[in-house]
Motif scaffolding. Structure first.
Motif, PDB file in Angstrom:
ATOM      1  N   HIS A  48     -47.860 -79.825  72.635  1.00 35.17           N
ATOM      2  CA  HIS A  48     -49.287 -80.155  72.756  1.00 35.17           C
ATOM      3  C   HIS A  48     -49.769 -80.211  74.198  1.00 35.17           C
ATOM      4  CE1 HIS A  48     -50.098 -80.701  68.548  1.00 35.17           C
ATOM      5  NE2 HIS A  48     -49.036 -81.472  68.419  1.00 35.17           N
TER       6      HIS A  48
ATOM      7  N   LEU B  45     -53.033 -73.883  73.881  1.00 38.05           N
ATOM      8  CA  LEU B  45     -52.089 -74.952  73.567  1.00 38.05           C
ATOM      9  C   LEU B  45     -50.688 -74.363  73.555  1.00 38.05           C
ATOM     10  CD1 LEU B  45     -53.980 -76.841  70.727  1.00 38.05           C
ATOM     11  CD2 LEU B  45     -53.954 -77.312  73.164  1.00 38.05           C
TER      12      LEU B  45
ATOM     13  N   PHE C 123     -59.895 -79.983  70.998  1.00 43.08           N
ATOM     14  CA  PHE C 123     -58.481 -79.750  71.330  1.00 43.08           C
ATOM     15  C   PHE C 123     -57.885 -78.755  70.334  1.00 43.08           C
ATOM     16  CE2 PHE C 123     -53.975 -80.803  71.890  1.00 43.08           C
ATOM     17  CZ  PHE C 123     -53.897 -80.843  73.265  1.00 43.08           C
ATOM     18  N   ASN C 124     -58.384 -77.522  70.395  1.00 41.44           N
ATOM     19  CA  ASN C 124     -57.904 -76.447  69.529  1.00 41.44           C
ATOM     20  C   ASN C 124     -57.636 -75.212  70.358  1.00 41.44           C
ATOM     21  OD1 ASN C 124     -58.110 -77.712  66.922  1.00 41.44           O
ATOM     22  ND2 ASN C 124     -60.319 -77.544  67.108  1.00 41.44           N
ATOM     23  N   HIS C 125     -56.611 -74.471  69.968  1.00 45.86           N
ATOM     24  CA  HIS C 125     -56.251 -73.247  70.672  1.00 45.86           C
ATOM     25  C   HIS C 125     -57.415 -72.253  70.619  1.00 45.86           C
ATOM     26  CE1 HIS C 125     -53.345 -70.436  72.373  1.00 45.86           C
ATOM     27  NE2 HIS C 125     -53.908 -69.518  71.605  1.00 45.86           N
TER      28      HIS C 125
ATOM     29  N   PRO D  92     -55.306 -84.615  71.185  1.00 50.33           N
ATOM     30  CA  PRO D  92     -55.122 -83.974  69.881  1.00 50.33           C
ATOM     31  C   PRO D  92     -56.109 -84.307  68.760  1.00 50.33           C
ATOM     32  CG  PRO D  92     -53.003 -84.459  70.824  1.00 50.33           C
ATOM     33  CD  PRO D  92     -54.041 -85.027  71.772  1.00 50.33           C
TER      34      PRO D  92
END
Length: 116
Positions: free
Chosen positions: A82, A78, A22-24, A17
């Motif tokens: 998470h 995501l 770590f991003n949609h 995270p």
């Protein structure tokens, strides 16, 4: 005509995270050893060190063998809690590649790019 982003080279251990990767919807290129594969859902799990990632392979025509090394390019999705799933648009077998040497090379590339 829509453009498709190239996949950013990341190690599986970096997909946590606080990471900017770590991003949609982020386009990623990941490499790991195939740990398991569910034919019904087309979900593969790849591992590298202590990290793992689920990969949706439903749009790929690929012979997936447990224990083989694979590289996937796709978008990170995501889901609740998470959990991350890579929706792969490209996949290839990378058997014969030394994962330790690959990680070292990736670090050298990043060091070089940071110095420019």
């Amino acid at each position: 005509m829509a453009t498709v982003a190239s996949g950013a080279l990341v190690n599986l251990e970096e997909l946590v995270p606080p990471s900017p990767h770590f991003n949609h919807g982020t386009s990623l290129r990941v490499t790991g050893k195939l740990q398991k594969y569910d034919v019904e859902t087309a979900i593969a799990v790849i591992v590298d060190g202590n990290a793992s990632l689920k990969v949706d392979t439903q749009h790929l025509n690929l012979n997936l063998r447990i224990g083989s090394i694979f590289q996937f390019i796709g978008e990170l999705l995501l889901v609740p809690d998470h959990e991350a799933i890579l929706k792969a648009r490209v996949g290839r077998n990378m058997d014969g590649m030394d994962l330790n040497l690959y990680r070292q090379t990736l670090q050298l590339l990043r060091d070089f790019q940071a110095g420019r």
